[in-house]
Design a protein around this motif. Structure first.
Motif, mmCIF file in Angstrom:
data_model
loop_
_atom_site.group_PDB
_atom_site.id
_atom_site.type_symbol
_atom_site.label_atom_id
_atom_site.label_comp_id
_atom_site.label_asym_id
_atom_site.label_seq_id
_atom_site.Cartn_x
_atom_site.Cartn_y
_atom_site.Cartn_z
ATOM 1 N N HIS A 1 44.203 36.060 33.461
ATOM 2 C CA HIS A 1 43.020 36.216 33.295
ATOM 3 C C HIS A 1 42.166 37.269 32.184
ATOM 4 N N HIS A 2 43.354 38.356 32.406
ATOM 5 C CA HIS A 2 42.751 39.226 30.640
ATOM 6 C C HIS A 2 43.222 38.873 29.712
ATOM 7 N N ASP A 3 44.064 38.113 29.092
ATOM 8 C CA ASP A 3 44.898 37.051 28.484
ATOM 9 C C ASP A 3 44.064 36.160 27.853
ATOM 10 N N ALA A 4 42.688 35.575 29.376
ATOM 11 C CA ALA A 4 42.738 35.078 28.299
ATOM 12 C C ALA A 4 40.733 35.565 28.504
ATOM 13 N N GLY A 5 40.705 36.597 28.051
ATOM 14 C CA GLY A 5 39.503 37.251 28.054
ATOM 15 C C GLY A 5 38.551 37.966 28.911
ATOM 16 N N ASP A 6 38.929 37.667 30.583
ATOM 17 C CA ASP A 6 38.145 38.813 31.197
ATOM 18 C C ASP A 6 38.795 40.297 30.384
ATOM 19 N N SER A 7 38.027 41.045 31.734
ATOM 20 C CA SER A 7 38.843 42.408 31.787
ATOM 21 C C SER A 7 40.512 42.343 32.701
ATOM 22 N N GLY A 8 40.678 43.681 31.746
ATOM 23 C CA GLY A 8 42.249 43.596 32.961
ATOM 24 C C GLY A 8 42.201 45.197 33.256
ATOM 25 N N ALA A 9 40.789 45.313 33.815
ATOM 26 C CA ALA A 9 40.810 46.485 35.534
ATOM 27 C C ALA A 9 41.293 45.386 36.077
ATOM 28 N N VAL A 10 41.037 43.909 36.292
ATOM 29 C CA VAL A 10 41.338 43.582 37.271
ATOM 30 C C VAL A 10 42.133 43.940 38.639
ATOM 31 N N PRO A 11 43.492 44.199 38.205
ATOM 32 C CA PRO A 11 44.384 44.855 39.153
ATOM 33 C C PRO A 11 44.578 45.974 39.193
ATOM 34 N N PHE A 12 44.056 46.671 38.459
ATOM 35 C CA PHE A 12 43.629 48.395 39.386
ATOM 36 C C PHE A 12 42.652 48.667 40.250
ATOM 37 N N LEU A 13 41.764 47.358 39.925
ATOM 38 C CA LEU A 13 40.719 48.003 41.201
ATOM 39 C C LEU A 13 40.676 47.441 42.212
ATOM 40 N N ILE A 14 41.793 46.388 42.273
ATOM 41 C CA ILE A 14 42.050 45.439 43.708
ATOM 42 C C ILE A 14 43.394 46.910 44.300
ATOM 43 N N ALA A 15 43.504 47.335 43.287
ATOM 44 C CA ALA A 15 45.220 48.386 43.786
ATOM 45 C C ALA A 15 44.395 49.467 44.551
ATOM 46 N N ALA A 16 42.821 49.798 43.629
ATOM 47 C CA ALA A 16 41.948 50.974 44.478
ATOM 48 C C ALA A 16 41.852 50.566 45.834
ATOM 49 N N ILE A 17 41.569 49.821 46.084
ATOM 50 C CA ILE A 17 40.457 48.839 47.088
ATOM 51 C C ILE A 17 41.505 48.916 47.996
ATOM 52 N N VAL A 18 43.006 49.060 48.058
ATOM 53 C CA VAL A 18 43.889 48.870 48.380
ATOM 54 C C VAL A 18 44.021 49.996 48.957
ATOM 55 N N CYS A 19 44.496 51.167 47.979
ATOM 56 C CA CYS A 19 44.924 52.638 48.444
ATOM 57 C C CYS A 19 43.369 53.044 49.417
ATOM 58 N N ALA A 20 41.854 52.752 49.125
ATOM 59 C CA ALA A 20 41.207 53.321 49.902
ATOM 60 C C ALA A 20 41.208 52.750 50.874
ATOM 61 N N LEU A 21 41.527 51.552 51.211
ATOM 62 C CA LEU A 21 42.152 51.319 52.914
ATOM 63 C C LEU A 21 42.823 52.284 53.545
ATOM 64 N N GLY A 22 44.235 52.154 52.487
ATOM 65 C CA GLY A 22 44.921 53.288 53.827
ATOM 66 C C GLY A 22 44.454 54.754 53.778
ATOM 67 N N LEU A 23 43.425 54.534 52.593
ATOM 68 C CA LEU A 23 42.482 56.487 52.955
ATOM 69 C C LEU A 23 41.999 56.465 54.412
ATOM 70 N N ILE A 24 41.037 55.249 54.490
ATOM 71 C CA ILE A 24 40.684 55.352 55.928
ATOM 72 C C ILE A 24 41.246 55.246 57.267
ATOM 73 N N THR A 25 42.864 54.304 56.951
ATOM 74 C CA THR A 25 43.311 54.469 58.259
ATOM 75 C C THR A 25 43.923 55.072 58.248
ATOM 76 N N ALA A 26 44.062 56.601 57.570
ATOM 77 C CA ALA A 26 45.118 58.093 57.590
ATOM 78 C C ALA A 26 43.897 58.680 58.602
ATOM 79 N N VAL A 27 42.254 58.383 57.743
ATOM 80 C CA VAL A 27 41.941 59.345 58.639
ATOM 81 C C VAL A 27 41.003 58.940 59.589
ATOM 82 N N VAL A 28 40.837 58.029 60.203
ATOM 83 C CA VAL A 28 39.316 57.185 61.387
ATOM 84 C C VAL A 28 40.254 57.586 62.446
ATOM 85 N N PRO A 29 41.171 57.296 62.323
ATOM 86 C CA PRO A 29 41.695 58.040 63.427
ATOM 87 C C PRO A 29 42.043 59.387 63.767
#
Length: 476
Positions: free
Chosen positions: A422-450
């Motif tokens: 989709h980035h090659d089609a004109g959309d933002s190249g940020a999308v894969p990195f933002l998805i990965a950032a959300i995945v890691c943020a969920l990892g942080l939550i599960t490491a801190v919340v308990p």
């Protein structure tokens, strides 16, 4: 002289442990070759697309099928090494990996390249667990064995740092086929250094191939569902998603009834261990997203892409030594949390850099933080999981943790290939990195919340009704 005389037994022991460092180098080279194959291929993606007339999704499958086969076969390969002998499985793995690499180098079409990459993943799965077993046989003393395993593990960092740079140089000299040809001499040297047999006691373990086959099928169909959704083919995506869910559920049932399950019964209800497995998948998801996506969104040469990744890959090679000291001083959870703090920030900076154009400082800082994320988190994960499961389950924990990491990499390659398209089609190249950032943020939550939950429970004052000795003992 009798064949079973004490003198013969002593000679056998002497031969077994004569110059073990040479064979350790050979075993480590084989592991280096397996890990190099993943990182060196990243910078070859544009060259493969041009040569084999495929798109981003097609080249994404070259990473996906490799990690998928590796994830599905890792635990099975460990059982196979126990049953047939680690040395035989290791030799077969190294020989097969070299031959499959050569087949990849001469693949005339993307379809054949995908077939050979899947075979490559299966042979890689044979190398990893058998390597650890051989090191344990070469170094029976715990102290020397620990140093040997540390040296073996340090090779992963070297492969991570060298892969993109070496791949860029090889492609500049020739083309993408060179990144597979390089595995052949490495495999030959590893076989030469390990030509003296290494005797390892076999264990008559039951082999059950059906759960592993179910895992591979589940990953393949789930990946297909992701790619179909990315191409907005909603009916096939929903059908593949439902099929993957059904296969995954069926595989779980089969695994529970299996005489040799992927997940042993004692680990199934261990929530802390499953958090560690999830963290491993999250880290590899983020790492694979960066390695796969950067060479495609930067639109630079292979050598330039390899150089761009250096801030991350060099830290992955060097920082684990400091992480080991952090684990020794504070326990494994602190560096895990530090890693999950650094990763989302780094991924967000990479997203900014790829969206706003030429910002090498922002990109370099983001990659540096991602390097801290990997090198703080991954070395501490094994220790955390083993601590929670107990040393008796260390082998199962290590195998499943490696498998779940590859599951994360498999999903990341599929999602990244779709979003980069989709980035090659004109959309933002940020999308894969933002998805990965959300995945890691969920990892942080599960490491801190308990821990926060425990702190909140401890801060609640005891009710007067429950101030009996029995109640107080129960609360404690």
């Amino acid at each position: 002289m009798s064949a079973t005389s004490p003198a013969d037994a002593q000679r056998n022991r002497t031969r077994q442990h004569h110059r073990p460092a040479t064979r350790l180098v050979g075993i480590s080279l084989a592991y280096f070759m397996v890990l190099l194959d993943t990182t060196v291929l990243a910078v070859a993606e544009p060259s493969i697309m041009t040569s084999l007339h495929t798109g981003v999704v097609g080249v994404g499958w070259t990473t996906t099928v490799y990690t998928m086969a590796l994830a599905a076969a890792l635990v099975f390969a460990g059982s196979l090494a126990d049953r047939l002998g680690a040395y035989r499985v290791f030799l077969a793995g190294v020989t097969g990996f070299g031959a499959a690499s050569l087949a990849c180098a001469f693949a005339p079409t993307i379809a054949l390249l995908l077939v050979f990459r899947a075979v490559l993943g299966l042979f890689a799965a044979a190398i990893i667990p058998s390597s650890l077993a051989l090191i344990a046989g070469l170094y029976p003393e715990p102290g020397s064995r620990g140093r040997a395993i540390s040296a073996w593990a340090a090779i992963s960092g070297v492969a991570m740092a060298a892969g993109p740079v070496l791949g860029g140089w090889l492609i500049a000299v020739d083309d993408w086929r060179a990144v597979f040809v390089i595995n052949v001499p490495i495999a030959l040297v590893a076989l030469l250094l390990c030509r003296t047999p290494i005797a390892i006691a076999r264990r008559a373990r039951t082999l059950s191939w059906l759960p592993h086959l179910g895992l591979a099928a589940t990953l393949a169909i789930a990946t297909l569902a992701v790619t179909q959704a990315g191409q907005q083919r909603w009916v096939p995506a929903v059908l593949c998603g439902l099929a993957a869910f059904g296969l995954g559920y069926g595989t779980t049932l089969i695994d529970r009834a299996s005489p040799a399950p992927i997940v042993p019964a004692e680990l199934r209800r261990n929530g802390a261990v499953w958090r560690a497995f999830g963290w491993g998948a999250a880290v590899n998801y983020a790492l694979t997203t960066v390695i796969f996506s950067i060479p495609l969104v930067l639109h630079t040469t292979a050598a330039g892409a390899g150089a761009s990744l250096l801030p991350m890959t060099l830290l992955v090679a060097l920082n684990p030594l400091i992480t080991g000291r952090l684990v020794g001083a504070y326990g494994p959870l602190r560096p895990i949390r530090m890693g999950f703090v650094a990763f989302p920030i780094g991924l967000a900076l990479i997203a900014v850099a790829t969206t706003t154009g030429d910002q090498p400082f922002v990109l370099g800082l983001g990659l540096l933080l991602c390097g801290f994320g990997v090198s703080w988190t991954l070395p501490a994960l094994v220790g955390f999981a083993v601590n929670q499961a107990g040393t008796a389950a260390a082998g199962s924990v290590g195998g499943i943790l490696n498998a779940t990491r590859q599951v994360g990499a498999t999903i990341a390659a599929a999602v990244s290939s779709v979003t980069v398209t989709h980035h090659d089609a004109g959309d933002s190249g940020a999308v894969p990195f933002l998805i990965a950032a959300i995945v890691c943020a969920l990892g942080l939550i599960t490491a801190v919340v308990p821990r926060l939950s425990r702190a909140n429970r401890m801060s609640i004052p005891a009710s007067p009704v429950r101030r009996t000795g029995k109640s107080e003992r129960g609360a404690r």
